[in-house]
Design a protein around this motif. Structure first.
Motif, PDB file in Angstrom:
ATOM      1  N   LEU A 162       1.089  -1.227   0.108  1.00  0.00           N
ATOM      2  CA  LEU A 162       0.117   0.054  -0.168  1.00  0.00           C
ATOM      3  C   LEU A 162       0.613   1.119   0.028  1.00  0.00           C
ATOM      4  O   LEU A 162       1.838   1.492   0.919  1.00  0.00           O
ATOM      5  CB  LEU A 162      -0.786   0.086   1.289  1.00  0.00           C
ATOM      6  CG  LEU A 162      -1.886   0.967   1.355  1.00  0.00           C
ATOM      7  CD1 LEU A 162      -3.061   0.683   0.279  1.00  0.00           C
ATOM      8  CD2 LEU A 162      -2.635   1.205   2.753  1.00  0.00           C
ATOM      9  N   VAL A 163       0.927   2.018  -0.945  1.00  0.00           N
ATOM     10  CA  VAL A 163       1.418   3.277  -1.187  1.00  0.00           C
ATOM     11  C   VAL A 163       0.740   4.650  -1.226  1.00  0.00           C
ATOM     12  O   VAL A 163      -0.339   4.618  -1.868  1.00  0.00           O
ATOM     13  CB  VAL A 163       2.431   3.292  -2.489  1.00  0.00           C
ATOM     14  CG1 VAL A 163       3.335   4.452  -2.664  1.00  0.00           C
ATOM     15  CG2 VAL A 163       3.029   1.892  -2.483  1.00  0.00           C
ATOM     16  N   GLY A 164       1.027   5.492  -0.484  1.00  0.00           N
ATOM     17  CA  GLY A 164       0.362   6.810  -0.379  1.00  0.00           C
ATOM     18  C   GLY A 164       1.032   7.827  -1.359  1.00  0.00           C
ATOM     19  O   GLY A 164       2.243   7.947  -1.199  1.00  0.00           O
ATOM     20  N   VAL A 165       0.329   8.453  -2.053  1.00  0.00           N
ATOM     21  CA  VAL A 165       0.779   9.593  -3.121  1.00  0.00           C
ATOM     22  C   VAL A 165      -0.136  10.993  -2.519  1.00  0.00           C
ATOM     23  O   VAL A 165      -1.230  10.893  -2.328  1.00  0.00           O
ATOM     24  CB  VAL A 165       0.556   9.197  -4.508  1.00  0.00           C
ATOM     25  CG1 VAL A 165       1.010  10.476  -5.459  1.00  0.00           C
ATOM     26  CG2 VAL A 165       1.499   7.871  -4.736  1.00  0.00           C
ATOM     27  N   GLY A 166       0.791  12.208  -2.696  1.00  0.00           N
ATOM     28  CA  GLY A 166       0.191  13.190  -2.357  1.00  0.00           C
ATOM     29  C   GLY A 166      -0.695  13.900  -3.327  1.00  0.00           C
ATOM     30  O   GLY A 166      -0.883  13.242  -4.363  1.00  0.00           O
ATOM     31  N   ASP A 167      -1.427  14.983  -2.919  1.00  0.00           N
ATOM     32  CA  ASP A 167      -2.522  15.813  -3.879  1.00  0.00           C
ATOM     33  C   ASP A 167      -1.760  16.080  -5.415  1.00  0.00           C
ATOM     34  O   ASP A 167      -0.707  16.924  -5.172  1.00  0.00           O
ATOM     35  CB  ASP A 167      -3.287  16.646  -3.248  1.00  0.00           C
ATOM     36  CG  ASP A 167      -4.190  17.366  -4.193  1.00  0.00           C
ATOM     37  OD1 ASP A 167      -5.182  16.414  -4.386  1.00  0.00           O
ATOM     38  OD2 ASP A 167      -4.174  18.221  -4.450  1.00  0.00           O
ATOM     39  N   LEU A 168      -2.525  15.916  -6.484  1.00  0.00           N
ATOM     40  CA  LEU A 168      -1.932  16.595  -7.585  1.00  0.00           C
ATOM     41  C   LEU A 168      -2.168  17.932  -7.782  1.00  0.00           C
ATOM     42  O   LEU A 168      -1.228  18.490  -8.180  1.00  0.00           O
ATOM     43  CB  LEU A 168      -2.895  15.865  -8.704  1.00  0.00           C
ATOM     44  CG  LEU A 168      -2.694  16.309 -10.186  1.00  0.00           C
ATOM     45  CD1 LEU A 168      -1.571  15.874 -10.712  1.00  0.00           C
ATOM     46  CD2 LEU A 168      -3.851  15.762 -11.204  1.00  0.00           C
TER      47      LEU A 168
END
Length: 336
Positions: A222-228
């Motif tokens: 599970l990987v979290g990515v910041g807001d575009l």
């Protein structure tokens, strides 16, 4: 028979009273929020409070029809509009539903126990949504579903008050991990500077921020990515991670899927942001959605070259205090 002049006098008195109450209530409510645009927040709140005018309007229209002032067709059209607005403001936003989806992320035999994820997004605690009662109802329903973990795909807030952390405490009732990333409203795009208060509230409620972090699960990562919109949607670090099992990527804006690099296994991205249109009106909603997703993401599953993206319609509301044909939804994804 009720005298028509007396009826309309009473009607106008009620109308005036409700309008004055709505204006006063809206200004008071915005004063309690962390907004840096008080007039705009007041106008948004006013749209909700003025919906209480729909009740006296309903009886006025029925009375006018009975007195021959309105035609049957005109009365029917007006009443349908009143009923639709009443439903969209008072009923559907409180009608939490659960949607179930099976998704095969691996090519292995599907005999092992699949991963059950409760996906939610866009709680928008603040002007229109996220009361303690609504959040407690949400948590109770998630507990009933008994998922392995909860993923919150951003936009926790929408002009919240200083009581934000107190509203989030209901998440402590979950006995399973809760993983989260921020959305554009959490990152002040648009919105007040509430990031530090949100971080504090989430940490107090045992919600784990996974932006730019990796959580090792049994068969997946599970990987979290910041807001575009906040310019934090860096995806390149994922390609440098071990590629021995598939990735489940969490990022608020579904258009971020276009930035997923080629990986050893096709990834699945979990997103929100679009609200499914929030108010579903044929043709009109699809036109308005272009401001939310340039790639045409609205709700459900979309397939792309390097990753598929699943878009939940979310829980709360922004812009207008209505949900119509897009009820707040908990998505239960069974991933194998």
């Amino acid at each position: 028979m009720l005298d028509s002049s007396l009826f309309f006098q009473v009607f106008y008195i009620i109308l005036s009273f409700v309008a004055i109450w709505a204006i006063a209530r809206s200004w008071y409510r915005q004063s309690k929020t962390l907004t840096h645009q008080p007039f705009k927040a007041c106008i948004h709140l006013l749209a909700g409070y003025l919906c209480y005018l729909l009740f006296p309007l309903f009886f006025m229209v029925v009375y006018a029809w009975s007195e021959g002032m309105f035609s049957s067709w005109g009365t029917a059209i007006i009443l349908i509009m009143i009923l639709c607005l009443s439903y969209a403001h008072f009923i559907e936003p409180r009608s939490l539903v659960v949607k179930y989806t099976d998704y095969h992320l691996t090519q292995q035999a599907h005999t092992d126990k699949p991963l059950k994820i409760a996906l939610i997004a866009d709680l928008h605690i603040g002007l229109f949504s996220g009361s303690k009662r609504q959040i407690e109802k949400l948590i109770q329903q998630i507990n009933i579903e008994r998922p392995d973990l909860v993923v919150v795909a951003g936009d926790w807030t929408y002009e919240p008050t200083h009581e934000l952390a107190d509203h989030l405490l209901a998440f402590k009732q979950l006995e399973i991990p809760v993983y989260s990333v921020n959305g554009n409203h959490d990152e002040e795009f648009p919105g007040p500077p509430i990031l530090e208060q949100l971080k504090f509230g989430l940490s107090q409620s045992n919600v784990i921020d996974i932006e730019q972090k990796v959580i090792e699960l049994d068969k997946f990562r599970l990987v979290g990515v910041g807001d575009l919109w906040a310019g934090k949607a860096d995806m390149q670090f994922i390609a440098k991670l071990p590629q021995d099992k598939p990735f489940i990527i969490v990022s608020h804006n579904p258009d971020t899927v276009d930035m997923v690099p080629k990986l050893a296994h096709k990834a699945l991205m979990l997103s929100g942001h679009t609200h499914g249109g929030q108010v579903e009106i044929p043709w009109f909603t699809d036109i308005m959605m272009k401001n939310k997703s340039t790639l045409g993401h609205k709700r459900g599953l979309y397939r792309h070259a390097h990753a598929d993206v699943y878009v939940t319609v979310g829980i709360g509301m922004v812009g207008v205090p209505f949900r119509f044909r897009v009820p707040p939804t908990i998505d239960i994804l069974t991933i194998s």
